[in-house]
Design a protein around this motif. Structure first.
Motif, mmCIF file in Angstrom:
data_model
loop_
_atom_site.group_PDB
_atom_site.id
_atom_site.type_symbol
_atom_site.label_atom_id
_atom_site.label_comp_id
_atom_site.label_asym_id
_atom_site.label_seq_id
_atom_site.Cartn_x
_atom_site.Cartn_y
_atom_site.Cartn_z
ATOM 1 N N THR A 103 26.294 -79.243 -40.942
ATOM 2 C CA THR A 103 26.948 -78.946 -42.217
ATOM 3 C C THR A 103 28.004 -77.866 -42.045
ATOM 4 N N TRP A 104 27.726 -76.915 -41.138
ATOM 5 C CA TRP A 104 28.659 -75.823 -40.919
ATOM 6 C C TRP A 104 30.038 -76.333 -40.516
ATOM 7 N N ASP A 105 30.088 -77.448 -39.770
ATOM 8 C CA ASP A 105 31.378 -77.965 -39.335
ATOM 9 C C ASP A 105 32.290 -78.259 -40.520
ATOM 10 N N LEU A 157 32.802 -67.605 -53.502
ATOM 11 C CA LEU A 157 31.612 -67.756 -52.661
ATOM 12 C C LEU A 157 30.604 -68.716 -53.292
ATOM 13 N N ASP A 158 30.509 -68.697 -54.632
ATOM 14 C CA ASP A 158 29.610 -69.644 -55.308
ATOM 15 C C ASP A 158 30.003 -71.080 -54.978
ATOM 16 N N LYS A 159 31.307 -71.307 -54.984
ATOM 17 C CA LYS A 159 31.792 -72.666 -54.732
ATOM 18 C C LYS A 159 31.495 -73.078 -53.284
ATOM 19 N N ASN A 191 25.463 -78.969 -50.792
ATOM 20 C CA ASN A 191 25.670 -80.413 -50.942
ATOM 21 C C ASN A 191 25.884 -81.100 -49.601
ATOM 22 N N GLY A 192 25.740 -80.341 -48.530
ATOM 23 C CA GLY A 192 25.871 -80.948 -47.210
ATOM 24 C C GLY A 192 27.310 -81.109 -46.769
ATOM 25 N N GLY A 223 17.208 -68.470 -42.196
ATOM 26 C CA GLY A 223 15.966 -69.234 -42.191
ATOM 27 C C GLY A 223 16.066 -70.575 -42.895
ATOM 28 N N GLY A 224 17.126 -71.338 -42.590
ATOM 29 C CA GLY A 224 17.233 -72.674 -43.151
ATOM 30 C C GLY A 224 17.875 -72.730 -44.523
ATOM 31 N N LYS A 225 18.163 -71.555 -45.123
ATOM 32 C CA LYS A 225 18.793 -71.578 -46.453
ATOM 33 C C LYS A 225 20.176 -70.945 -46.386
ATOM 34 N N TRP A 226 21.113 -71.576 -47.051
ATOM 35 C CA TRP A 226 22.465 -71.019 -47.088
ATOM 36 C C TRP A 226 22.482 -69.771 -47.953
ATOM 37 N N THR A 227 23.178 -68.744 -47.453
ATOM 38 C CA THR A 227 23.216 -67.470 -48.175
ATOM 39 C C THR A 227 24.649 -67.015 -48.379
ATOM 40 N N ILE A 228 25.554 -67.979 -48.519
ATOM 41 C CA ILE A 228 26.979 -67.636 -48.570
ATOM 42 C C ILE A 228 27.314 -66.750 -49.764
#
Lengths: 337, 421
Positions: B386-388, B410-412, B419-420, B226-231
């Motif tokens: 950004t995924w690219d 994963l935090d990194k 940060n895009g 939903g628009g937020k990164w969850t890595i």
């Protein structure tokens, strides 16, 4: 009338119109001195425009494939690029700053030094020994010399890929042989283990650099006059003394050339490191050349501008080496006179 | 005579050099927006396709035949350039730098190109009937900023491959349903000795995001929600920690962090690996070799719930260039004809991207396991530019967790994404 006679004298002295219109080299107007050098200069002398015509292809080549790309490279290094390769605007010196601030730059520079020094040093030492062996007459020498050329003739990518197979952890023949001889109990991960990777790459680097080096040394050994050696033998010099005090000093030009050219080749070597290191993430074993490539196409930066800036740094580095090379060439010309 | 000959050679080289220089330079690298509008200019009669090489045997053959059909049906000419996957990123980037983008580019990413304003969206070049035929999942992941740009050429879905012979030897009757079972089975297979490996885990830079996607989807995790990164979500940390556990217990092949997918496949093909995540081209290779008796099953989940699959599509994107709109539209109209797109997909051994394709392939029993899961396949967030970049960061860094701290890795990555890229 004196003036006129002088004119006629001049025209008779220098019948070649090109020479007359050409440079004011006083030597060509002094026919009285029968010097070989002067005559050679006169034959070679042509009108500047004619000279330019003959030089044009070479100049066009230099402009087209050296200067133009260099200008484009500099231009790219000052641009801001999107990940797709689209130029978004000008970046000033930002790309240079980003390269210099890159956290892995130190590792990469250190790798480059280790790679170049190790490959060139080992190549020279082994090359000297093998060249010494190959100048001795023995049956089948011609075939051995041919065999030595093969790594040179094969494409670097193919050689590197072959070594990837040889080094393989699961089916590589090197591990197979070492285990068969009971030297090791578990296979060595030549390409994936950080303590082995650089060593494994240096071996391949030496393997492909040897042929050229050996042939430079064979030529160098062939140029050593036999009478010097004979005189030394008569004077009772031991083989080792002869090698150390006669062969090596006389080999100096060959050693210099082999060293400097190898440094340039090895520094610029891309395929070996790229192929053997391709499974390893990050820049742990990259040199400045593969670093530059990864910056543009593989890494998370994926930034053409940054890569171009790294390319400029590479050009500067190699220019230093080339300057040294030119200096050595000068030194050779002076000593050969 | 000799010097003249040499001069001729030099002159020839010089001309060649100049020509090369000219090719490299083109019209010069213009700044953003240089791609031009879609309406201006004369109508183009020849368009260029840069296609990725899926296989030596089929890719070029298909596109050549396609170009011929395209010429016959529409009157436009299609220039085809097939480029290997190793080179295509580099080539496409260079083309765009030099303002020489092809009209159609076949690649595994599109969002960055859409973001840079280089592409046509579906309203301009995709017939409405084609758009409604493309599977909804792929329309969703092909949509950037509300517009559909990423037209899929083919798809694949991952599945769980296991070596029946090794399973039998180790006394295992059926493929695992949960991760605990998978771990137990891997232990039994590794215990067989003789260089046998329980699970082949490729976390090397080639495609570690693919391997990890399959695992994290089957633990209920996501890359982006939903628009937020969850890595670095708890689920994902748990997943990566599990992979580290397998590695530490030596249930995988040597050095998973430095193993590329192709190497893991080779290991499975040699009959030494008990389990691996594969896809239909691997099955085709195994069928050709006839060396390994293998089975294909849904991937086990952490808690035994219903399995999810990781789907991948590649894209045929259309570049905005003056006057090429009609020719490009005609290209898509023809490509998505069932006899074209399905022929291509079938020859390459991949999966369909259209609803009509799924029906056409329904008879293929071997593909059933993938086809059933395809409409619900989960993809990586390819619709986010950004995924690219995140993808590249994952490829370069994920493996480090095998010798380090999964959470820190994963935090990194999460930070990189936020940060895009």
């Amino acid at each position: 009338m004196r003036f006129a006679s002088a004119m006629t004298e001049r025209t008779t002295v220098t019948p070649d119109p090109a020479a007359a219109a050409g440079s004011g080299d006083p030597g060509s107007r002094m026919p009285s001195r029968p010097s070989r050098r002067r005559r050679a200069g006169r034959i070679g002398q042509v009108h500047p425009l004619v000279a330019l015509l003959w030089l044009a292809p070479a100049l066009a080549l230099i402009l087209g494939v050296v200067l133009y790309p260099a200008i484009k490279l500099f231009d790219a290094s000052r641009g801001e690029y999107s990940i797709t390769g689209l130029r978004k605007g000008d970046a000033g010196w930002d790309n240079y700053a980003k390269v210099l601030a890159h956290p892995d730059l130190g590792t990469v520079l250190l790798n480059t030094v280790v790679w170049v020094v190790a490959v060139v040093a080992v190549t020279i030492v082994i090359g000297l020994a093998l060249a010494q062996f190959l100048v001795k007459p023995f049956p089948g020498r011609r075939f051995v010399r041919w065999a030595v050329i093969i790594p040179w003739a094969a494409s670097l990518i193919i050689t590197s890929q072959l070594f990837v197979l040889l080094y393989d952890y699961n089916y590589g023949i090197i591990n197979h042989v070492l285990q068969g001889l009971h030297l090791i109990s578990t296979p060595i991960d030549f390409l994936g283990n950080d303590s082995w990777t650089m060593f494994s790459m240096v071996v391949v680097g030496v393997f492909v650099s040897l042929p050229f080096t050996i042939f430079v040394f064979i030529a160098g050994l062939g140029a050593i006059p036999d009478d010097v050696m004979e005189a030394a033998t008569v004077d009772g010099a031991s083989p080792w003394q002869r090698y150390w005090n006669i062969t090596l000093p006389l080999m100096r030009p060959a050693l210099m050339i082999a060293t400097v050219l190898n440094v340039i080749y090895v520094f610029n070597s891309f395929p070996i490191i790229y192929t053997l290191n391709d499974r390893n993430p990050g820049y742990l074993h990259d040199t400045t050349i593969t670093f530059m490539y990864k910056l543009a196409f593989k890494s998370q930066e994926k930034d053409v501008g940054m890569s171009a800036a790294a390319g400029i740094f590479n050009v500067l580095l190699i220019l230093v080496v080339v300057a040294i090379y030119l200096k050595i060439i000068n030194w050779r010309e002076e000593t050969s006179r | 005579m000799r010097s003249m000959k040499n001069s001729v050679v030099v002159a020839g080289l010089a001309i060649a050099g100049l020509a090369l220089g000219a090719c490299g330079g083109g019209t010069g690298a213009g700044n953003a927006g240089g791609a031009g509008g879609s309406t201006g200019g004369e109508e183009v009669k020849t368009i260029k396709l840069v296609a990725a090489e899926y296989s030596k045997d089929h890719t070029k053959a298909f596109w050549d035949a396609f170009a011929k059909a395209y010429k016959e049906k529409t009157g436009y000419t299609l220039e085809v350039q097939v480029v290997s996957w190793d080179n295509i990123d580099q080539q496409s980037s260079t083309m765009i730098q030099n303002n020489q983008a092809p009209d159609i580019l076949n690649l595994n990413a599109y969002a960055s190109y859409a973001k840079d304003g280089l592409l046509y969206d579906s309203d301009a070049v995709l017939p409405a009937s084609v758009k409604s035929d493309i599977l909804d999942t792929f329309v969703k992941y092909g949509t950037y900023d509300g517009k559909f740009y990423g037209f899929p050429d083919l798809s694949s879905a991952r599945a769980f491959f296991y070596n029946k012979a090794l399973f039998k030897q180790a006394g295992i009757n059926e493929p695992p349903k949960t991760w605990a079972e998978l771990e137990a089975d891997a232990k039994k297979i590794t215990a067989l000795g003789g260089g046998n490996v329980g699970y082949a885990l490729p976390l090397g830079p080639e495609e570690s995001q693919g391997e990890f996607s399959m695992w994290l989807f089957n633990n209920g995790g996501t890359w982006k929600d939903g628009g937020k990164w969850t890595i670095n979500s708890d689920k994902n940390v748990e997943t990566l920690a599990f992979l580290k556990k397998l590695t530490d217990a030596k249930l995988t092949q040597n050095n998973p962090a430095r193993t590329n997918r192709a190497d893991a496949f080779d290991l499975f093909k040699s009959g030494k690996a008990g389990m691996v995540i594969g896809f239909s081209p691997l099955a085709a290779d195994l069928d050709k070799d006839k060396k390994v008796d293998y089975g294909v099953a849904p991937f086990p989940t952490n808690d035994g719930s219903e399995s999810k699959t990781f789907g991948v599509t590649d894209y045929l994107m259309a570049f905005k260039k003056p006057g090429n709109e009609k020719a490009v539209k005609a290209f898509y109209e023809l490509y998505y004809q069932p006899d074209q797109v399905n022929t291509f997909i079938k020859a390459e051994g991949f999966l369909p991207v259209t609803k009509s394709g799924v029906e056409a392939f329904a008879g293929e029993t071997k593909l059933k396991v993938y086809l059933d899961t395809l409409p619900n396949a989960q993809l990586t967030p390819t619709d986010d530019p950004t995924w690219d970049k995140v993808k590249l960061a994952v490829q370069q860094n994920l493996g480090a967790a095998m010798t380090g701290d999964p959470k820190a890795v994963l935090d990194k990555l999460q930070q990189t994404a936020e940060n895009g890229g």
